[in-house]
Design an enzyme around this catalytic site. Structure first.
Site, short mmCIF file in Angstrom:
data_model
loop_
_atom_site.label_atom_id
_atom_site.label_comp_id
_atom_site.label_asym_id
_atom_site.label_seq_id
_atom_site.Cartn_x
_atom_site.Cartn_y
_atom_site.Cartn_z
N ASP A 45 0.83 -1.21 0.00
CA ASP A 45 0.00 0.00 0.00
C ASP A 45 0.86 1.25 0.00
O ASP A 45 2.02 1.24 0.41
CB ASP A 45 -0.92 0.01 1.22
N GLU A 46 0.27 2.34 -0.45
CA GLU A 46 0.85 3.69 -0.35
C GLU A 46 2.31 3.75 -0.79
O GLU A 46 3.13 4.44 -0.19
CB GLU A 46 0.70 4.21 1.09
N ALA A 47 2.61 3.05 -1.89
CA ALA A 47 3.98 3.08 -2.45
C ALA A 47 4.09 4.26 -3.40
O ALA A 47 4.40 4.11 -4.60
CB ALA A 47 4.28 1.76 -3.15
#
Length: 538
Positions: A343-345
């Site tokens: 997530d949230e890369a």
């Protein structure tokens, strides 16, 4: 910190009755003297528990637990351990000896029926009447879940650690109960703030009461790396040395982690470890300069912003690192799954993200584990059999939801963790002293009043594996903080995961939930007294 009552009931610490004493090791402790019973009060209705049973048919006289009650076990050593666990719960409050025996007689009987395929691996049947209670299951997990139902059918005072007045009545009738979903999880973020082995065990006991079967541990993030990796020791000695706000942090040795896994298994929960990749990796990047594209290690991070860190996708050492971490963690983890985050890369380009996931997923499979990742994994190509954990909102873009639905139609299972429904770190309302509100306020009704089976448009019902309630810990520091944010929302998640849709309904649920307050108080659990729930007077 709120009072800590009976926080860890180790199955191995069985209290044996001998010559008028409980014996713990070599230290004799007097048997508590039962308190005289008060006037009879009605037994808890069979359908009054959480999660609501699939079927409850009341009828006949209740069973009364007395000084003469025995806990009869047969079958495997696991059944005996469950009987011992039950006795350990009941003895302090009732003051009764409650011997665990394979001798027949009136009382509470635990039995396995391997041929009863209607109960599945986690279901159970409870038959109660004047002569006793019989718990039947196909497998030990079902017996253990049945014990949790039996606990809730007894007065809340049964959870106390000193002798209480009875009576100890179990309503007459039959419960036949199987879970709706096979994934009923809770996630604890131990990276932003570290929680000790004993604190994790305390949470495990609370999850067990409501028949959860997965404990997802978020073991790495920007603020701290929490699991020892022999081949990369600075991950913990340096990367685990701090936490949000700059506290001392901490980490689990391999022996610590094995103890958490063992304890969770004794409560029939499977540990799902998470190493968040390729973003949320500042603790690793700070520990080893070679993992950075420029070869320069950033400083340790103690804030709460997200999306700024990334492993270097182009370096081969990155995949050597991932291989070592996955290999060592997989060897410690008997469960089926290993969570790789995803997530949230935001600091990783889409092309690099796809390249990274194409390299990393086969590593997980090579070491015998099934991939699970946050739903951004569906932006790449999920491995065959992989699970995507959806944490979006009602307002998440149609495009993102459609991508998850397309993956689900292509064979990817979905675990539902919508942030504006069951993120336990979201504030209840504007006055909640803990938690965040980026996903909005999540009151008790909102966290319960939805159906996982039709939540995401286009996702086949058969692709939904279950639900999981994450608890992120930017503002959560103590076990008391955990409990205040988890209760009373956590039992509702359990019901969404276990009970059939026909058993759901806010008006009935809120009444059953209110009755749990006295149980939490007996267990020393401090909870949020939501105005949506008709709690009894203290």
């Amino acid at each position: 910190m709120r009072p800590h009552h009976r926080s860890t009931r180790l199955l191995g610490s069985l209290l044996l009755v001998a010559a008028g004493f409980f014996t713990v090791g070599a230290t004799p402790v007097p048997v508590p003297v039962p308190v005289p019973e008060t006037a009879d009060t009605p037994a808890t209705p069979l359908a009054g528990v959480i999660p609501a049973p699939a079927s409850a048919r009341p009828g006949g006289s209740p069973y009364r637990i007395t000084h003469d009650t025995r806990i009869q076990v047969n079958g495997t050593p696991e059944v005996r351990r469950i009987g011992q666990y039950l006795a350990e719960i009941l003895r302090p409050s009732t003051g009764y000896p409650l011997p665990v025996t394979d001798r027949q007689g009136a009382g509470i009987r635990l039995r396995l029926a391997p041929g009863d395929t209607t109960l599945g691996q986690e279901g159970y049947r409870l038959d109660s009447g004047r002569s006793g209670v019989i718990l039947t299951a196909r497998a030990p997990a079902g017996l253990f879940h049945g014990v949790q139902t039996l606990r809730q059918l007894l007065p809340a005072a049964v959870e106390k650690d000193s002798a209480q007045p009875g009576p100890w009545l179990v309503a007459g009738g039959t419960i036949e109960d199987v879970p709706r979903y096979g994934w009923r999880g809770a996630m604890l973020d131990v990276s932003r703030h570290f929680f000790t082995v004993d604190q994790v065990k305390r949470y495990v006991d609370q999850l067990a009461l409501y028949k959860f079967n997965k404990l997802h541990l978020h073991l790495s993030d920007d603020q701290g790396w929490r699991i020892a990796v022999d081949s990369w020791p600075r991950l913990t000695t340096y990367g685990g040395s701090t936490q949000v706000g700059g506290g001392p942090g901490g980490f689990y040795t391999k022996a610590d982690y094995k103890e958490i896994v063992r304890y969770a298994a004794s409560r029939h929960l499977e540990v799902v470890p998470e190493i968040d990749l390729p973003g949320h990796t500042n603790a690793a990047l700070a520990s080893y300069a070679e993992l950075n594209c420029d070869g320069v290690a950033p400083p340790l991070y103690t804030g709460t912003e997200v999306g700024f860190s990334s492993l270097c996708v182009d370096k081969e050492v990155t995949y050597d690192f991932v291989d070592d971490v996955v290999r060592e963690l997989a060897a410690l983890t008997p469960g089926r799954y290993l969570h790789i985050g995803g997530d949230e890369a935001h600091s990783t380009s889409h092309e690099d993200y796809v390249t990274f996931m194409d390299r990393v997923q086969p590593i997980v499979e090579r070491y015998g584990k099934t991939v699970i990742g946050w739903h951004q994994l569906t932006g790449a190509t999920p491995a065959r059999g992989a699970l995507a954990q959806y944490w979006g909102l009602d307002s998440t873009s149609a495009e993102e939801k459609a991508r998850v639905a397309a993956a689900a139609r292509n064979g990817t299972g979905v675990v539902l963790s919508p942030a504006d429904r069951i993120y336990l770190d979201m504030k209840y309302d504007k006055d909640t002293p803990l938690g965040l509100d980026w996903a909005g306020y999540v009151d008790v009704r909102r966290s319960y009043d939805w159906d996982p089976g039709d939540y995401l448009e286009g996702v086949p019902a058969a692709a939904v594996r279950g639900v999981e309630a994450p608890l992120w810990t930017e503002t959560i520091v103590t076990s008391a903080d955990v409990e205040y944010m988890a209760f009373p929302r956590l039992p509702g998640v359990a019901e969404l995961g276990w009970s059939p849709v026909s058993a759901h309904g806010w008006e009935g649920y809120r009444v059953r939930l209110a009755a749990q307050g006295a149980r939490w108080e007996a267990l020393g659990i401090g909870y949020f007294r939501s105005p949506q729930v008709p709690w009894g007077a203290r």
